[in-house]
Design an enzyme around this catalytic site. Structure first.
Site, PDB file in Angstrom:
ATOM      1  N   ILE A   1       0.835  -1.209   0.000  1.00  0.00           N
ATOM      2  CA  ILE A   1       0.000   0.000   0.000  1.00  0.00           C
ATOM      3  C   ILE A   1       0.868   1.256   0.000  1.00  0.00           C
ATOM      4  CG2 ILE A   1      -1.942   1.187   1.095  1.00  0.00           C
ATOM      5  CD1 ILE A   1      -2.659  -1.445   2.474  1.00  0.00           C
TER       6      ILE A   1
ATOM      7  N   ILE B   1      12.009   1.782  11.312  1.00  0.00           N
ATOM      8  CA  ILE B   1      11.312   2.757  12.166  1.00  0.00           C
ATOM      9  C   ILE B   1      11.618   2.502  13.647  1.00  0.00           C
ATOM     10  CG2 ILE B   1       9.447   3.239  10.530  1.00  0.00           C
ATOM     11  CD1 ILE B   1       7.625   1.410  12.287  1.00  0.00           C
TER      12      ILE B   1
ATOM     13  N   ALA C   1       4.622   1.410   7.686  1.00  0.00           N
ATOM     14  CA  ALA C   1       5.587   0.341   7.992  1.00  0.00           C
ATOM     15  C   ALA C   1       5.025  -0.591   9.048  1.00  0.00           C
ATOM     16  CB  ALA C   1       6.897   0.955   8.487  1.00  0.00           C
ATOM     17  N   ALA C   2       4.997  -1.868   8.724  1.00  0.00           N
ATOM     18  CA  ALA C   2       4.442  -2.847   9.668  1.00  0.00           C
ATOM     19  C   ALA C   2       4.742  -4.248   9.165  1.00  0.00           C
ATOM     20  CB  ALA C   2       2.921  -2.667   9.777  1.00  0.00           C
TER      21      ALA C   2
ATOM     22  N   THR D   1       8.004  -4.089  15.644  1.00  0.00           N
ATOM     23  CA  THR D   1       7.822  -3.101  14.561  1.00  0.00           C
ATOM     24  C   THR D   1       6.535  -2.307  14.747  1.00  0.00           C
ATOM     25  OG1 THR D   1       9.025  -4.431  12.966  1.00  0.00           O
ATOM     26  CG2 THR D   1       7.446  -2.853  12.071  1.00  0.00           C
TER      27      THR D   1
ATOM     28  N   THR E   1      -6.010  -0.695  10.656  1.00  0.00           N
ATOM     29  CA  THR E   1      -6.780  -1.719   9.949  1.00  0.00           C
ATOM     30  C   THR E   1      -8.108  -1.985  10.646  1.00  0.00           C
ATOM     31  OG1 THR E   1      -6.828  -4.113   9.549  1.00  0.00           O
ATOM     32  CG2 THR E   1      -5.310  -3.367  11.235  1.00  0.00           C
ATOM     33  N   ASP E   2      -9.081  -2.445   9.873  1.00  0.00           N
ATOM     34  CA  ASP E   2     -10.377  -2.815  10.476  1.00  0.00           C
ATOM     35  C   ASP E   2     -10.239  -4.047  11.373  1.00  0.00           C
ATOM     36  OD1 ASP E   2      -9.998  -4.761   8.495  1.00  0.00           O
ATOM     37  OD2 ASP E   2     -11.987  -4.540   7.616  1.00  0.00           O
ATOM     38  N   GLU E   3      -9.101  -4.747  11.271  1.00  0.00           N
ATOM     39  CA  GLU E   3      -8.933  -5.969  12.078  1.00  0.00           C
ATOM     40  C   GLU E   3      -8.856  -5.665  13.569  1.00  0.00           C
ATOM     41  OE1 GLU E   3      -6.425  -9.049  10.474  1.00  0.00           O
ATOM     42  OE2 GLU E   3      -6.628  -8.241   8.453  1.00  0.00           O
TER      43      GLU E   3
ATOM     44  N   TYR F   1      -1.219 -10.126  15.037  1.00  0.00           N
ATOM     45  CA  TYR F   1      -1.142  -8.983  14.118  1.00  0.00           C
ATOM     46  C   TYR F   1      -2.128  -7.897  14.530  1.00  0.00           C
ATOM     47  CZ  TYR F   1      -2.399  -6.104  10.081  1.00  0.00           C
ATOM     48  OH  TYR F   1      -2.712  -5.037   9.266  1.00  0.00           O
TER      49      TYR F   1
ATOM     50  N   LYS G   1      -1.527  -4.022  15.992  1.00  0.00           N
ATOM     51  CA  LYS G   1      -2.037  -2.806  15.344  1.00  0.00           C
ATOM     52  C   LYS G   1      -2.935  -2.019  16.304  1.00  0.00           C
ATOM     53  CE  LYS G   1      -1.558  -1.645  11.589  1.00  0.00           C
ATOM     54  NZ  LYS G   1      -0.497  -0.777  10.968  1.00  0.00           N
TER      55      LYS G   1
ATOM     56  N   PRO H   1      -5.970 -20.658  12.739  1.00  0.00           N
ATOM     57  CA  PRO H   1      -6.454 -20.568  14.130  1.00  0.00           C
ATOM     58  C   PRO H   1      -7.005 -19.169  14.413  1.00  0.00           C
ATOM     59  CG  PRO H   1      -4.186 -21.378  14.046  1.00  0.00           C
ATOM     60  CD  PRO H   1      -4.528 -20.927  12.660  1.00  0.00           C
TER      61      PRO H   1
HETATM   62  P1  NAD Z   1       3.352  -4.916   3.346  1.00  0.00           P
HETATM   63  O1  NAD Z   1       3.692  -6.055   4.224  1.00  0.00           O
HETATM   64  O2  NAD Z   1       3.127  -5.144   1.887  1.00  0.00           O
HETATM   65  O3  NAD Z   1       4.482  -3.779   3.446  1.00  0.00           O
HETATM   66  C1  NAD Z   1       5.064  -3.409   4.653  1.00  0.00           C
HETATM   67  C2  NAD Z   1       6.298  -2.568   4.341  1.00  0.00           C
HETATM   68  O4  NAD Z   1       6.837  -2.124   5.607  1.00  0.00           O
HETATM   69  C3  NAD Z   1       7.415  -3.344   3.636  1.00  0.00           C
HETATM   70  O5  NAD Z   1       7.970  -2.558   2.624  1.00  0.00           O
HETATM   71  C4  NAD Z   1       8.442  -3.586   4.740  1.00  0.00           C
HETATM   72  O6  NAD Z   1       9.771  -3.689   4.263  1.00  0.00           O
HETATM   73  C5  NAD Z   1       8.230  -2.343   5.584  1.00  0.00           C
HETATM   74  N1  NAD Z   1       8.676  -2.533   6.979  1.00  0.00           N
HETATM   75  C6  NAD Z   1       8.407  -3.582   7.811  1.00  0.00           C
HETATM   76  N2  NAD Z   1       9.020  -3.411   8.996  1.00  0.00           N
HETATM   77  C7  NAD Z   1       9.656  -2.201   8.919  1.00  0.00           C
HETATM   78  C8  NAD Z   1      10.435  -1.458   9.824  1.00  0.00           C
HETATM   79  N3  NAD Z   1      10.712  -1.909  11.050  1.00  0.00           N
HETATM   80  N4  NAD Z   1      10.926  -0.267   9.433  1.00  0.00           N
HETATM   81  C9  NAD Z   1      10.690   0.208   8.197  1.00  0.00           C
HETATM   82  N5  NAD Z   1       9.955  -0.461   7.275  1.00  0.00           N
HETATM   83  C10 NAD Z   1       9.448  -1.652   7.642  1.00  0.00           C
HETATM   84  O7  NAD Z   1       2.077  -4.242   4.023  1.00  0.00           O
HETATM   85  P2  NAD Z   1       0.818  -3.524   3.350  1.00  0.00           P
HETATM   86  O8  NAD Z   1      -0.193  -4.541   2.994  1.00  0.00           O
HETATM   87  O9  NAD Z   1       1.286  -2.562   2.334  1.00  0.00           O
HETATM   88  O10 NAD Z   1       0.259  -2.726   4.607  1.00  0.00           O
HETATM   89  C11 NAD Z   1       0.733  -1.414   4.896  1.00  0.00           C
HETATM   90  C12 NAD Z   1       0.022  -0.905   6.135  1.00  0.00           C
HETATM   91  O11 NAD Z   1      -1.387  -0.897   5.927  1.00  0.00           O
HETATM   92  C13 NAD Z   1       0.257  -1.770   7.368  1.00  0.00           C
HETATM   93  O12 NAD Z   1       0.416  -0.912   8.480  1.00  0.00           O
HETATM   94  C14 NAD Z   1      -1.018  -2.585   7.498  1.00  0.00           C
HETATM   95  O13 NAD Z   1      -1.268  -2.895   8.856  1.00  0.00           O
HETATM   96  C15 NAD Z   1      -2.045  -1.608   6.953  1.00  0.00           C
HETATM   97  N6  NAD Z   1      -3.241  -2.222   6.340  1.00  0.00           N
HETATM   98  C16 NAD Z   1      -3.113  -3.175   5.367  1.00  0.00           C
HETATM   99  C17 NAD Z   1      -4.241  -3.681   4.751  1.00  0.00           C
HETATM  100  C18 NAD Z   1      -4.142  -4.709   3.657  1.00  0.00           C
HETATM  101  O14 NAD Z   1      -5.170  -5.200   3.174  1.00  0.00           O
HETATM  102  N7  NAD Z   1      -2.965  -5.047   3.164  1.00  0.00           N
HETATM  103  C19 NAD Z   1      -5.517  -3.241   5.127  1.00  0.00           C
HETATM  104  C20 NAD Z   1      -5.613  -2.255   6.146  1.00  0.00           C
HETATM  105  C21 NAD Z   1      -4.460  -1.736   6.716  1.00  0.00           C
HETATM  106  P1  TYD Z   2      -5.281 -12.416   3.823  1.00  0.00           P
HETATM  107  O1  TYD Z   2      -5.065 -11.955   2.416  1.00  0.00           O
HETATM  108  O2  TYD Z   2      -4.169 -13.082   4.543  1.00  0.00           O
HETATM  109  O3  TYD Z   2      -5.805 -11.141   4.633  1.00  0.00           O
HETATM  110  P2  TYD Z   2      -6.454 -11.041   6.120  1.00  0.00           P
HETATM  111  O4  TYD Z   2      -6.164 -12.285   6.864  1.00  0.00           O
HETATM  112  O5  TYD Z   2      -5.718  -9.871   6.680  1.00  0.00           O
HETATM  113  O6  TYD Z   2      -7.911 -10.779   5.916  1.00  0.00           O
HETATM  114  O7  TYD Z   2      -6.521 -13.396   3.839  1.00  0.00           O
HETATM  115  C1  TYD Z   2      -7.793 -13.009   3.345  1.00  0.00           C
HETATM  116  C2  TYD Z   2      -8.744 -14.149   3.603  1.00  0.00           C
HETATM  117  O8  TYD Z   2      -8.373 -15.263   2.771  1.00  0.00           O
HETATM  118  C3  TYD Z   2      -8.710 -14.674   5.028  1.00  0.00           C
HETATM  119  O9  TYD Z   2     -10.041 -15.049   5.401  1.00  0.00           O
HETATM  120  C4  TYD Z   2      -7.817 -15.901   4.953  1.00  0.00           C
HETATM  121  C5  TYD Z   2      -8.067 -16.423   3.553  1.00  0.00           C
HETATM  122  N1  TYD Z   2      -6.937 -17.106   2.879  1.00  0.00           N
HETATM  123  C6  TYD Z   2      -7.126 -18.368   2.309  1.00  0.00           C
HETATM  124  O10 TYD Z   2      -8.224 -18.946   2.362  1.00  0.00           O
HETATM  125  N2  TYD Z   2      -6.057 -18.941   1.653  1.00  0.00           N
HETATM  126  C7  TYD Z   2      -4.856 -18.341   1.564  1.00  0.00           C
HETATM  127  O11 TYD Z   2      -3.908 -18.926   0.963  1.00  0.00           O
HETATM  128  C8  TYD Z   2      -4.672 -17.045   2.152  1.00  0.00           C
HETATM  129  C9  TYD Z   2      -3.354 -16.337   2.070  1.00  0.00           C
HETATM  130  C10 TYD Z   2      -5.759 -16.459   2.792  1.00  0.00           C
END
Ligand code: NAD
Ligand code: TYD
Length: 337
Positions: free
Chosen positions: A14, A61, A83-84, A101, A126-128, A154, A158, A278
């Protein structure tokens, strides 16, 4: 007015999309990306961001000295913390780095924000943090007032960070905002999350591992709509407020998987039901009324269009994810200072 913005975690999914979004929307802004390049960070992703107004800094960070010297040097107008550690399954395997982190890293950024008087700190949450909703109550949605009730290491990390952000606001008057977004999808998502795993496996005729019965529901948002929301919060969001972001695009996992199979012309026999995660959250669903009413945000891309765009992107950018699957992406250090 031009701004200098720190984007942490910008080499991830993102954060990188946010950098591209902001470069297009505000070409006069300077963007500094601080990323430690964990397994989830990929410099290939930022190749197209190179310009005079962009700087990449390799670092964590959690590194107080580095963060403080960067803040002193750059005099940021805003910090956006992406970053996360972000993957629930990894947090179940090994929670510790999530706490380090996601919580302690956030603390370092908040301390630097206070020390150097940065006018805005935005926490990407996150909504989680709200836990989950039951499948048989489609009338229920997460609002900003829904109690925090986490399920995984996780989401607990958050939520802890969110509590810290709000505590800094109350105690030190740190000028914070928080956004809590639903599941994102789109270009550059690491092939460990549901949608890219299914696209990559289907294209390779590999099994598609669906957890449990595949009935868990996620509220999918195209990543650009998330970036747009954060930009709007930075511009007009109220200090000390939380904004939920989601577009009423709820889908059961199995339906997402079947959509992908159809789009890439494969057979549903690839689906394989595997042991459930789980503590697996059943349903996430966001009520986005606050951000709609206050800031005029709305999602521009509905799921049916967004998933086709995303599949097309993965088809056209196979090198990007094949490099990850092979591990080659770790050898690239093009931006090192
Ligand atoms: P991602 O795992 O793709 O990217 C995380 C980035 O953070 C990576 O580039 C990693 O190298 C960097 N990083 C990790 N630890 C670090 C540290 N200690 N210092 C500096 N950089 C570090 O994650 P994403 O899916 O892009 O998510 C980004 C943010 O959005 C996160 O905070 C996540 O909780 C939040 N978020 C994600 C989703 C989703 O659907 N992916 C939804 C809601 C919120
Ligand atoms: P994921 O992309 O890991 O996001 P989050 O757990 O943060 O919602 O998973 C999305 C949904 O898909 C979640 O209900 C778990 C499920 N899932 C599978 O069924 N198979 C998979 O291989 C993965 C990665 C996720």
């Amino acid at each position: 007015m031009s701004k200098n913005i720190l984007v942490t975690g910008g080499a991830g999914f993102i954060g990188s999309n946010f950098i591209y979004y902001m470069q297009k929307k505000h070409p006069d802004y300077r963007l500094v990306c601080l990323d430690s390049l964990t397994y989830a960070g990929n410099l290939h992703t930022l190749e197209g961001a190179r310009c005079d107004n962009f700087r990449f800094v390799l670092g964590s960070i959690t590194d107080r000295e580095l963060v403080f010297s960067l803040f002193e040097e750059e005099k940021f107008d805003a910090v956006v913390n992406f970053a996360a550690e972000s993957h629930v399954d990894r947090s179940i395997e090994d929670p510790e780095v999530f706490l380090r982190t996601n919580i302690l890293g956030t603390q370092v950024l908040l301390d630097a924000t206070n020390k150097f008087g940065v006018p805005r700190y935005h926490q990407v949450s996150t909504d989680e943090v709200y836990g989950d909703l039951p499948l048989d109550r489609p009338d229920l949605f997460f609002t900003e007032d829904t109690p925090i009730h986490t399920s995984s290491p996780y989401s607990a990390s958050k939520a802890s960070a969110d509590l810290l952000v709000m505590a800094y606001h109350r105690t030190f008057k740190t000028p914070v905002t928080i956004s809590r977004c639903s599941n994102n999808y789109g270009p550059y998502q690491f092939p460990e999350k549901l949608i890219p795993v299914m696209i990559a496996n289907a294209l390779a005729d590999k099994k598609l591992p669906v957890y449990g019965e595949g009935l868990n529901v996620r509220d999918w948002l195209y990543v650009d709509d998330h970036c747009k929301a954060i930009d709007m919060i930075l511009e007009n969001g109220r200090i000390g407020e939380v904004y939920n972001i989601g577009g009423h695009n709820e889908k059961a996992n199995i339906d997402v998987v079947k959509t992908i199979i159809k789009a890439v012309g494969k057979d549903e026999s690839l689906i394989t039901y595997v042991t459930d995660r789980p503590g697996h959250d059943m349903r996430y669903a966001i009520d986005p009324e606050k951000i709609k009413n206050e800031l005029g945000w709305y999602p521009e891309t509905l799921f049916n269009e967004g998933i086709q765009k995303t599949i097309k992107w993965y088809l056209e950018n196979e090198d990007w994810w094949q490099n990850i699957l092979s591990g080659e992406y770790k050898n690239y250090r093009g931006f090192d200072e």
